[in-house]
Design a protein around this motif. Structure first.
Motif, short mmCIF file in Angstrom:
data_model
loop_
_atom_site.label_atom_id
_atom_site.label_comp_id
_atom_site.label_asym_id
_atom_site.label_seq_id
_atom_site.Cartn_x
_atom_site.Cartn_y
_atom_site.Cartn_z
N ASP A 150 22.65 -5.51 -6.05
CA ASP A 150 23.84 -6.17 -6.17
C ASP A 150 24.78 -5.41 -6.99
O ASP A 150 24.32 -5.26 -8.25
N ALA A 151 25.99 -4.98 -6.69
CA ALA A 151 26.73 -4.23 -7.56
C ALA A 151 27.16 -4.86 -8.91
O ALA A 151 27.31 -4.28 -9.88
N GLU A 152 27.25 -6.08 -8.68
CA GLU A 152 27.55 -6.82 -10.06
C GLU A 152 26.61 -7.22 -10.93
O GLU A 152 26.39 -6.98 -11.86
N SER A 153 25.52 -8.05 -10.44
CA SER A 153 24.39 -8.52 -11.01
C SER A 153 23.10 -7.65 -11.14
O SER A 153 22.09 -7.80 -12.12
N HIS A 154 23.32 -6.47 -10.20
CA HIS A 154 21.92 -5.51 -10.25
C HIS A 154 20.62 -6.25 -9.80
O HIS A 154 19.74 -5.72 -10.13
N ALA A 155 20.82 -7.58 -9.05
CA ALA A 155 19.63 -8.05 -8.54
C ALA A 155 19.22 -7.44 -7.39
O ALA A 155 19.92 -6.83 -6.46
N PRO A 156 17.77 -7.17 -7.29
CA PRO A 156 17.30 -6.51 -5.85
C PRO A 156 17.75 -7.19 -4.75
O PRO A 156 17.75 -8.50 -4.57
N GLN A 157 18.40 -6.47 -3.85
CA GLN A 157 18.66 -7.08 -2.53
C GLN A 157 17.57 -6.67 -1.08
O GLN A 157 17.09 -7.43 -0.72
N ARG A 158 17.46 -5.40 -1.03
CA ARG A 158 16.34 -4.98 0.05
C ARG A 158 16.04 -3.72 -0.11
O ARG A 158 16.57 -2.86 -0.64
N LEU A 159 14.99 -3.41 0.42
CA LEU A 159 14.42 -2.10 0.56
C LEU A 159 14.60 -1.29 1.84
O LEU A 159 14.60 -1.89 2.84
N LEU A 160 15.13 -0.18 1.82
CA LEU A 160 15.53 0.67 2.83
C LEU A 160 14.33 1.30 3.36
O LEU A 160 13.14 1.64 2.85
N ASP A 161 14.45 1.72 4.73
CA ASP A 161 13.54 2.17 5.51
C ASP A 161 13.26 3.63 4.88
O ASP A 161 14.02 4.19 4.49
N ARG A 162 11.94 3.95 5.20
CA ARG A 162 11.50 5.39 4.47
C ARG A 162 11.53 6.50 5.52
O ARG A 162 11.32 6.17 6.65
N LYS A 163 11.71 7.63 5.06
CA LYS A 163 11.65 9.00 5.94
C LYS A 163 9.91 9.20 5.79
O LYS A 163 9.52 9.39 7.07
N THR A 164 9.28 8.93 4.71
CA THR A 164 7.80 9.41 4.57
C THR A 164 7.19 8.02 3.96
O THR A 164 7.65 7.65 3.02
N LEU A 165 5.80 7.95 4.33
CA LEU A 165 5.09 6.92 3.45
C LEU A 165 3.60 7.46 3.08
O LEU A 165 3.10 7.70 4.11
N PHE A 166 3.21 7.52 2.05
CA PHE A 166 1.74 8.02 1.89
C PHE A 166 1.08 6.41 1.30
O PHE A 166 1.68 5.65 0.51
N LYS A 167 0.21 6.46 2.26
CA LYS A 167 -0.82 5.08 1.86
C LYS A 167 -2.33 5.35 2.12
O LYS A 167 -2.58 6.39 2.85
N ARG A 168 -3.22 4.60 1.48
CA ARG A 168 -4.64 4.66 1.51
C ARG A 168 -5.13 3.35 1.50
O ARG A 168 -4.63 2.43 1.28
N LYS A 169 -6.40 3.14 1.99
CA LYS A 169 -7.16 2.27 1.81
C LYS A 169 -7.46 2.04 0.33
O LYS A 169 -8.13 2.97 -0.21
N ALA A 170 -7.35 0.75 -0.06
CA ALA A 170 -7.76 0.74 -1.80
C ALA A 170 -9.29 0.92 -1.83
O ALA A 170 -10.09 0.81 -0.93
N ALA A 171 -9.59 1.41 -3.02
CA ALA A 171 -10.70 2.15 -3.59
C ALA A 171 -11.79 0.90 -3.49
O ALA A 171 -11.56 -0.21 -3.67
N GLY A 172 -13.17 1.19 -3.38
CA GLY A 172 -14.07 0.07 -3.40
C GLY A 172 -14.17 -0.83 -2.12
O GLY A 172 -13.73 -0.42 -0.79
N ALA A 173 -14.53 -2.01 -2.38
CA ALA A 173 -14.72 -2.94 -1.18
C ALA A 173 -13.47 -3.46 -0.90
O ALA A 173 -13.40 -4.24 0.18
N ASP A 174 -12.29 -3.30 -1.37
CA ASP A 174 -10.99 -3.81 -1.23
C ASP A 174 -10.56 -3.30 0.01
O ASP A 174 -10.30 -2.00 0.29
N ARG A 175 -10.10 -4.20 0.96
CA ARG A 175 -9.51 -3.70 2.13
C ARG A 175 -7.82 -3.69 2.51
O ARG A 175 -7.37 -3.45 3.35
N ARG A 176 -7.37 -3.81 1.20
CA ARG A 176 -5.65 -3.96 1.35
C ARG A 176 -5.38 -2.45 1.44
O ARG A 176 -5.87 -1.56 0.84
N VAL A 177 -4.19 -2.24 1.96
CA VAL A 177 -3.57 -0.96 1.84
C VAL A 177 -2.75 -0.88 0.73
O VAL A 177 -2.16 -1.78 -0.03
N GLN A 178 -3.04 0.21 0.23
CA GLN A 178 -2.42 0.74 -1.10
C GLN A 178 -1.32 1.83 -0.97
O GLN A 178 -1.69 2.72 -0.38
N LEU A 179 -0.22 1.51 -1.30
CA LEU A 179 1.09 2.53 -1.11
C LEU A 179 1.06 3.51 -2.35
O LEU A 179 0.72 3.12 -3.62
#
Length: 352
Positions: free
Chosen positions: A76-105
């Motif tokens: 936000d131009a006045e408060s600098h509160a986060p509003q939204r994330l813009l679409d990405r051109k590229t994104l690197f991600k992986r499966k989290a290490a170990g037994a964790d199944r989450r996606v890690q950006l």
């Protein structure tokens, strides 16, 4: 926005991001780039300021909806509160290490991936292939950077081995300790360009970061002479401005890089194997014992490295398994466990 698009261009802003803004956002929002993602906030940069802002509110299970290093978000131009994330051109991600199944950006909006290895015992084609798959799947151009060239007796052997991993792959042998030694990398570090560095510990990645940045951004440590390995000196991913006008994103050494949703990257890296497979007698050929297998024929003829085929099989199987939904993985694991128990029970009966 009071800041011009030209000023933002030095931070990596382009028409790709500009076109995503609504009329209201053009006047009431400020785009900023994420330089560090913390657990409780985001460090962001703008031509006029740099500060820490709260995390964006996302769905609890929407891993890819969270902001990561390199992302553009609107404040936000006045408060600098986060509003939204813009679409990405590229994104690197992986499966989290170990037994964790989450996606890690890992990083977003990267133009070039510098895959760092070294001209010593750390050079590992299988590890390089994993990074190359990661780059090709994200649509980012990879450049293999072989450090410690000043200490190696024969750098060309390492260069040739790396070049064989992918047609047209750019490979640079450098001395990461001097500005002159890294001059060949500067064309990818121009104004507004973002380069990311990946590589295991001990390959001189932190030294390279410091040399490119012209200052001691990362701590460095020596390696063990016995195995050419080192300890991690980078604690987290961070985006740094270079004096060339570009941005450099450093990542911690990755002990475990599990591929996730990278089928396109695997196909792109192993085009030679996939092209051979189209000549197999059977469309579902496993390239093991089937008659009329063109892939095995190429290995026997010496035109396909058998070690490359082994690495190909491993990456294909790993990517397919990691990309299964959690429910599918559980069902598969459960079925596999039942099969093992049945085999053990049968063998035990024979022994008795």
């Amino acid at each position: 926005m009071n800041t011009s698009s030209q000023d933002l261009a030095g931070f990596g802003w382009s028409n790709f991001f500009q076109s995503q803004l609504t009329a209201d956002e053009l006047t009431g929002s400020v785009p900023v780039r994420v330089t560090v993602a913390h657990r409780n906030g985001l460090d962001v940069a703008h031509p006029d300021f740099a500060e820490r802002v709260p995390l964006l509110t996302t769905e609890p299970h929407d891993e890819e909806g969270r902001a990561t290093v390199g992302d553009w978000i609107l404040l936000d131009a006045e408060s600098h509160a986060p509003q939204r994330l813009l679409d990405r051109k590229t994104l690197f991600k992986r499966k989290a290490a170990g037994a964790d199944r989450r996606v890690q950006l890992i990083a977003a909006n990267v133009d070039t991936l510098l895959v760092v290895s070294s001209c010593n015992q750390d050079f590992n084609p299988a590890r390089l292939e994993r990074y190359l798959v990661l780059a090709r799947d994200a649509g980012v151009m990879p450049v293999v950077v072989l450090t410690k060239a000043d200490l190696a007796e024969d750098t060309e052997t390492y260069r040739r081995q790396a070049e064989k991993l992918m047609p047209g792959l750019l490979v640079e042998c450098i001395n990461a300790r001097s500005r002159e030694g890294v001059a060949s990398l500067l064309p990818w570090c121009g104004n507004g360009q973002t380069v990311a560095l990946v590589g295991s510990s001990g390959v001189g990645k932190s030294t390279l970061v410091n040399t490119l940045a012209g200052e001691a951004i990362q701590e460095t440590q020596g390696i063990r002479a016995s195995d050419a390995h080192g300890r991690h000196t980078t604690s987290g991913r961070s985006l740094h401005r270079l004096d060339t006008g570009g941005w450099l994103l450093d990542t911690p050494g990755m002990r475990e890089l599990q591929l996730l949703d990278a089928e396109a990257g695997v196909e792109d890296l192993f085009t030679d194997v996939f092209e051979l497979a189209t000549e197999c007698r059977f469309s579902d050929c496993g390239h093991e014992t089937e008659p009329g297998c063109a892939v095995r024929a190429a290995v026997e003829a010496g035109t396909l490295d058998p070690e490359r085929l082994k690495r190909f099989r491993k990456l294909v199987a790993e990517e397919a398994y990691n990309s299964l939904s959690l429910a599918d993985r559980r069902a598969r694991d459960k079925g596999f466990g039942k099969m093992i128990k049945a085999v053990v029970k049968e063998k035990k009966g024979r022994w008795e």
